[in-house]
Motif scaffolding. Structure first.
Motif, PDB file in Angstrom:
ATOM      1  N   SER A   5     -13.439   5.137 -36.788  1.00 40.54           N
ATOM      2  CA  SER A   5     -14.582   5.562 -35.968  1.00 40.54           C
ATOM      3  C   SER A   5     -15.822   5.760 -36.832  1.00 40.54           C
ATOM      4  N   GLU A   6     -15.613   6.269 -38.022  1.00 38.56           N
ATOM      5  CA  GLU A   6     -16.717   6.484 -38.959  1.00 38.56           C
ATOM      6  C   GLU A   6     -17.387   5.149 -39.310  1.00 38.56           C
ATOM      7  N   ILE A   7     -16.581   4.126 -39.542  1.00 37.70           N
ATOM      8  CA  ILE A   7     -17.119   2.803 -39.851  1.00 37.70           C
ATOM      9  C   ILE A   7     -17.874   2.238 -38.650  1.00 37.70           C
ATOM     10  N   LYS A   8     -17.277   2.343 -37.466  1.00 38.18           N
ATOM     11  CA  LYS A   8     -17.933   1.826 -36.264  1.00 38.18           C
ATOM     12  C   LYS A   8     -19.267   2.517 -36.025  1.00 38.18           C
ATOM     13  N   ASP A   9     -19.296   3.826 -36.189  1.00 40.97           N
ATOM     14  CA  ASP A   9     -20.540   4.576 -35.986  1.00 40.97           C
ATOM     15  C   ASP A   9     -21.606   4.153 -36.994  1.00 40.97           C
ATOM     16  N   LEU A  10     -21.209   3.955 -38.231  1.00 37.61           N
ATOM     17  CA  LEU A  10     -22.165   3.552 -39.264  1.00 37.61           C
ATOM     18  C   LEU A  10     -22.751   2.176 -38.955  1.00 37.61           C
ATOM     19  N   VAL A  11     -21.902   1.231 -38.580  1.00 35.78           N
ATOM     20  CA  VAL A  11     -22.375  -0.114 -38.265  1.00 35.78           C
ATOM     21  C   VAL A  11     -23.307  -0.073 -37.055  1.00 35.78           C
ATOM     22  N   THR A  12     -22.930   0.678 -36.046  1.00 36.20           N
ATOM     23  CA  THR A  12     -23.757   0.792 -34.848  1.00 36.20           C
ATOM     24  C   THR A  12     -25.114   1.414 -35.173  1.00 36.20           C
ATOM     25  N   SER A  13     -25.108   2.407 -36.039  1.00 34.00           N
ATOM     26  CA  SER A  13     -26.366   3.073 -36.374  1.00 34.00           C
ATOM     27  C   SER A  13     -27.312   2.171 -37.163  1.00 34.00           C
ATOM     28  N   ARG A  34     -29.629  -1.935 -46.831  1.00 31.87           N
ATOM     29  CA  ARG A  34     -28.922  -1.963 -48.117  1.00 31.87           C
ATOM     30  C   ARG A  34     -28.195  -0.652 -48.371  1.00 31.87           C
ATOM     31  N   LYS A  35     -28.841   0.465 -48.066  1.00 36.37           N
ATOM     32  CA  LYS A  35     -28.198   1.771 -48.248  1.00 36.37           C
ATOM     33  C   LYS A  35     -26.992   1.903 -47.325  1.00 36.37           C
ATOM     34  N   GLY A  36     -27.156   1.490 -46.079  1.00 35.72           N
ATOM     35  CA  GLY A  36     -26.048   1.561 -45.128  1.00 35.72           C
ATOM     36  C   GLY A  36     -24.875   0.700 -45.555  1.00 35.72           C
ATOM     37  N   MET A  37     -25.171  -0.475 -46.085  1.00 37.49           N
ATOM     38  CA  MET A  37     -24.100  -1.359 -46.545  1.00 37.49           C
ATOM     39  C   MET A  37     -23.388  -0.777 -47.762  1.00 37.49           C
TER      40      MET A  37
END
Length: 58
Positions: A5-13, A34-37
């Motif tokens: 869920s943490e990964i999904k939320d990060l990608v969505t954001s 770049r920071k998000g990746m």
């Protein structure tokens, strides 16, 4: 499953920053992407270690 869920939320954001960078050429959005990746890479690495540890205990 909370890690997933943490990964999904990060990608969505990051979606809006991807659009701003690739579609509109916004350089600041590129920095945020770049920071998000990098955050995504770190979370993925942590999950890989966690899975390996659980696998080795069995």
């Amino acid at each position: 499953m909370s890690r997933f869920s943490e990964i999904k939320d990060l990608v969505t954001s990051m979606e809006s920053d991807f659009e701003k960078f690739y579609d509109k050429g916004n350089q600041a959005a590129g920095t945020r992407v770049r920071k998000g990746m990098q955050d995504l890479k770190n979370i993925a690495q942590d999950i890989r270690k966690e899975v390996q540890d659980i696998k080795n205990k069995e």
